[in-house]
Design a protein around this motif. Structure first.
Motif, mmCIF file in Angstrom:
data_model
loop_
_atom_site.group_PDB
_atom_site.id
_atom_site.type_symbol
_atom_site.label_atom_id
_atom_site.label_comp_id
_atom_site.label_asym_id
_atom_site.label_seq_id
_atom_site.Cartn_x
_atom_site.Cartn_y
_atom_site.Cartn_z
ATOM 1 N N GLU A 157 0.852 -1.190 0.000
ATOM 2 C CA GLU A 157 0.000 0.000 0.000
ATOM 3 C C GLU A 157 0.887 1.238 0.000
ATOM 4 O O GLU A 157 1.894 1.281 0.701
ATOM 5 N N THR A 158 0.501 2.246 -0.779
ATOM 6 C CA THR A 158 1.284 3.482 -0.766
ATOM 7 C C THR A 158 0.390 4.654 -0.398
ATOM 8 O O THR A 158 0.323 5.056 0.730
ATOM 9 N N GLU A 159 -0.353 5.191 -1.356
ATOM 10 C CA GLU A 159 -1.237 6.327 -1.101
ATOM 11 C C GLU A 159 -2.386 6.274 -2.089
ATOM 12 O O GLU A 159 -2.275 5.654 -3.151
ATOM 13 N N PRO A 160 -3.509 6.923 -1.786
ATOM 14 C CA PRO A 160 -4.644 6.918 -2.718
ATOM 15 C C PRO A 160 -4.237 7.478 -4.078
ATOM 16 O O PRO A 160 -3.496 8.454 -4.166
ATOM 17 N N ARG A 173 -2.251 6.229 -6.262
ATOM 18 C CA ARG A 173 -0.970 5.708 -6.753
ATOM 19 C C ARG A 173 -1.147 4.232 -7.056
ATOM 20 O O ARG A 173 -1.569 3.469 -6.205
ATOM 21 N N THR A 180 5.778 13.021 -4.592
ATOM 22 C CA THR A 180 5.625 12.040 -3.530
ATOM 23 C C THR A 180 6.976 11.737 -2.889
ATOM 24 O O THR A 180 8.011 11.859 -3.519
ATOM 25 N N LEU A 209 7.273 8.775 -1.331
ATOM 26 C CA LEU A 209 7.139 7.341 -1.130
ATOM 27 C C LEU A 209 7.964 6.596 -2.174
ATOM 28 O O LEU A 209 8.191 7.103 -3.272
#
Length: 170
Positions: free
Chosen positions: A58-61, A63, A88, A90
């Motif tokens: 999981e990273t971010e919405p 992505r 980002t 991440l």
């Protein structure tokens, strides 16, 4: 979702395997097949007859996983490549050494537009990645750490081909 097919006679006949596959790669000297389906990594060790699923990191919405790459020599080592915005902080590349059960982020924070990694022809120690801003990245430790490498000023990389063909190295 896209369909995966397999041919064992040079492409004369095809066998349907499953509905997955916007990214397809072979690992472990052709022994494993990896494909993406949504936010799932699927892996087969028997020419696509059965598949095991793993959840992608999981990273971010917003992505998304743009591709998957398997190390050509190291068993169970697979990479998740992410695109997204350039602001980002991440990782753009995550690495798993247990066939996707667990993931660790790398230090590459640029986003990856070309959903492939390019391995050397030896033991896969040297790996290259292409970012969305025409930057090139290199890893000399099988994809664990990354650094920018020289890119000619007039070089233009055109990423995202709509079709892919992966050839089993065996």
């Amino acid at each position: 979702l896209e369909n995966l097919y397999r041919s064992s006679d040079g492409g004369r006949n095809w066998q349907f395997l499953r509905q997955y596959g916007h990214s397809l790669t072979f690992g472990e000297s052709g022994r494993a097949i990896y494909a993406l389906g949504g936010n799932m990594l699927v892996r087969s060790l028997d020419d696509g007859q059965t598949w095991n699923q793993s959840v992608m990191p999981e990273t971010e919405p917003g992505r998304q996983v743009s591709g998957v790459a398997a190390h050509p020599v190291k068993t169970d080592t697979v990479f998740a490549l992410y695109d997204g915005t350039s602001d980002t902080r991440l990782p753009a590349i995550f690495i798993s050494t247990d066939a996707g059960r667990t993931w660790a982020g790398t230090n590459l924070l640029s986003h990856i537009c070309e959903p492939r990694l390019f391995f050397d022809h030896g033991q896969g120690q040297v790996v290259y990645a292409i970012g969305c801003g025409n930057e090139a990245w290199v890893s000399v430790d099988s994809g664990v750490t990354w650094e920018a490498c020289g890119t000619p000023s007039d070089w233009v990389w055109v990423p995202h081909s709509e079709s892919r063909l992966a050839v089993d190295p065996q």
